[in-house]
Design a protein around this motif. Structure first.
Motif, PDB file in Angstrom:
ATOM      1  N   TYR A  26       0.832  -1.188   0.000  1.00  0.00           N
ATOM      2  CA  TYR A  26       0.000   0.000   0.000  1.00  0.00           C
ATOM      3  C   TYR A  26       0.873   1.248   0.000  1.00  0.00           C
ATOM      4  N   GLU A  27       0.599   2.172  -0.884  1.00  0.00           N
ATOM      5  CA  GLU A  27       1.277   3.460  -0.922  1.00  0.00           C
ATOM      6  C   GLU A  27       0.266   4.533  -0.536  1.00  0.00           C
ATOM      7  N   ALA A  28       0.548   5.240   0.530  1.00  0.00           N
ATOM      8  CA  ALA A  28      -0.368   6.266   1.029  1.00  0.00           C
ATOM      9  C   ALA A  28      -0.118   7.586   0.311  1.00  0.00           C
ATOM     10  N   CYS A  29      -0.438   7.610  -0.975  1.00  0.00           N
ATOM     11  CA  CYS A  29      -0.254   8.841  -1.750  1.00  0.00           C
ATOM     12  C   CYS A  29      -1.162   8.815  -2.967  1.00  0.00           C
ATOM     13  N   ALA A  30      -1.448  10.005  -3.446  1.00  0.00           N
ATOM     14  CA  ALA A  30      -2.102  10.121  -4.746  1.00  0.00           C
ATOM     15  C   ALA A  30      -1.027   9.827  -5.787  1.00  0.00           C
ATOM     16  N   ILE A  31      -1.426   9.366  -6.960  1.00  0.00           N
ATOM     17  CA  ILE A  31      -0.475   9.135  -8.045  1.00  0.00           C
ATOM     18  C   ILE A  31      -0.704  10.211  -9.094  1.00  0.00           C
ATOM     19  N   GLY A  32       0.373  10.897  -9.460  1.00  0.00           N
ATOM     20  CA  GLY A  32       0.242  11.979 -10.429  1.00  0.00           C
ATOM     21  C   GLY A  32       1.550  12.264 -11.114  1.00  0.00           C
ATOM     22  N   ASP A  33       1.770  13.542 -11.441  1.00  0.00           N
ATOM     23  CA  ASP A  33       2.961  13.935 -12.197  1.00  0.00           C
ATOM     24  C   ASP A  33       4.010  14.627 -11.348  1.00  0.00           C
ATOM     25  N   VAL A  34       3.812  14.688 -10.038  1.00  0.00           N
ATOM     26  CA  VAL A  34       4.773  15.332  -9.135  1.00  0.00           C
ATOM     27  C   VAL A  34       4.977  14.490  -7.886  1.00  0.00           C
ATOM     28  N   ASN A  35       6.119  14.704  -7.244  1.00  0.00           N
ATOM     29  CA  ASN A  35       6.379  14.157  -5.919  1.00  0.00           C
ATOM     30  C   ASN A  35       6.300  15.321  -4.950  1.00  0.00           C
ATOM     31  N   GLY A  36       5.396  15.221  -3.998  1.00  0.00           N
ATOM     32  CA  GLY A  36       5.219  16.323  -3.049  1.00  0.00           C
ATOM     33  C   GLY A  36       3.789  16.359  -2.548  1.00  0.00           C
ATOM     34  N   MET A  62      -8.380  18.482   0.015  1.00  0.00           N
ATOM     35  CA  MET A  62      -7.474  18.000   1.049  1.00  0.00           C
ATOM     36  C   MET A  62      -6.055  18.092   0.516  1.00  0.00           C
ATOM     37  N   SER A  63      -5.125  18.466   1.366  1.00  0.00           N
ATOM     38  CA  SER A  63      -3.710  18.369   1.006  1.00  0.00           C
ATOM     39  C   SER A  63      -3.283  16.931   1.241  1.00  0.00           C
ATOM     40  N   VAL A  64      -2.705  16.317   0.203  1.00  0.00           N
ATOM     41  CA  VAL A  64      -2.305  14.915   0.295  1.00  0.00           C
ATOM     42  C   VAL A  64      -0.919  14.741  -0.325  1.00  0.00           C
ATOM     43  N   PRO A  65      -0.186  13.733   0.133  1.00  0.00           N
ATOM     44  CA  PRO A  65       1.078  13.437  -0.535  1.00  0.00           C
ATOM     45  C   PRO A  65       0.803  12.873  -1.925  1.00  0.00           C
ATOM     46  N   CYS A  66       1.687  13.182  -2.864  1.00  0.00           N
ATOM     47  CA  CYS A  66       1.562  12.694  -4.234  1.00  0.00           C
ATOM     48  C   CYS A  66       2.904  12.112  -4.658  1.00  0.00           C
TER      49      CYS A  66
END
Length: 173
Positions: A26-36, A62-66
């Protein structure tokens, strides 16, 4: 973490089921085009929460890690080729563009949800997604499902299957 809170708020038993399964990571992050850190637009249901505001106005943010898939692959020491399924509510292109090298080098098959009409100014349509994956060496080979408007029956989204061209024999399956 906030994603876990969002998921547990919307479907508490599903999180426990998946995390408890042997071999599931499990990765607790959104998946997108940036890390942050990014702002997740929270929809009326978890199915319309996205990095882009879709299905009308979001009910909140919500602010979430990506993370990018490239970052996860490096951190997890992933090797070889695999299949990637992408269904991130109109932000599929962000997942791909944020990890182009990963898709080019480590993905053999992509299954993604593509939207027929532009639902957000930054979203990509089905033809644009086909063109994007073509630039990475993938060929559209099949349909895997669809979503139609319950009111009108109009086609809204298609699940498309792409295969890396070098896995095709003489340009064919």
């Amino acid at each position: 973490d906030t994603l876990k809170q969002l998921y547990e708020k919307t479907n508490p038993l599903a999180m426990q089921h998946f995390v408890a399964r042997n071999g599931f990571d499990y990765e607790a992050c959104a998946i997108g085009d940036v890390n942050g850190i990014v702002r997740l637009k929270v929809g009326k249901t978890p199915y319309v929460s996205s990095l882009l505001a879709v299905d009308g106005e979001p009910v909140g943010e919500m602010s979430v890690p990506c993370c990018t898939l490239q970052e996860i692959a490096v951190r997890k020491h992933l090797e070889g080729r695999g299949l990637v399924k992408i269904d991130v509510q109109m932000a599929e292109h962000l997942v791909i563009t944020g990890s182009a090298d990963f898709f080019r080098d480590h993905v053999g098959v992509v299954v993604l949800e593509a939207t027929i009409a532009r639902c957000h100014p930054d979203a990509k349509t089905l033809p644009e997604m086909v063109a994007l994956l073509d630039t990475l060496g993938f060929r559209y080979i099949d349909d895997a499902g669809e979503w139609r408007s319950p009111q009108t029956g109009i086609l809204l989204q298609k699940d498309l299957v792409f295969m890396k061209e070098d896995l095709l024999v003489d340009g064919n399956l």
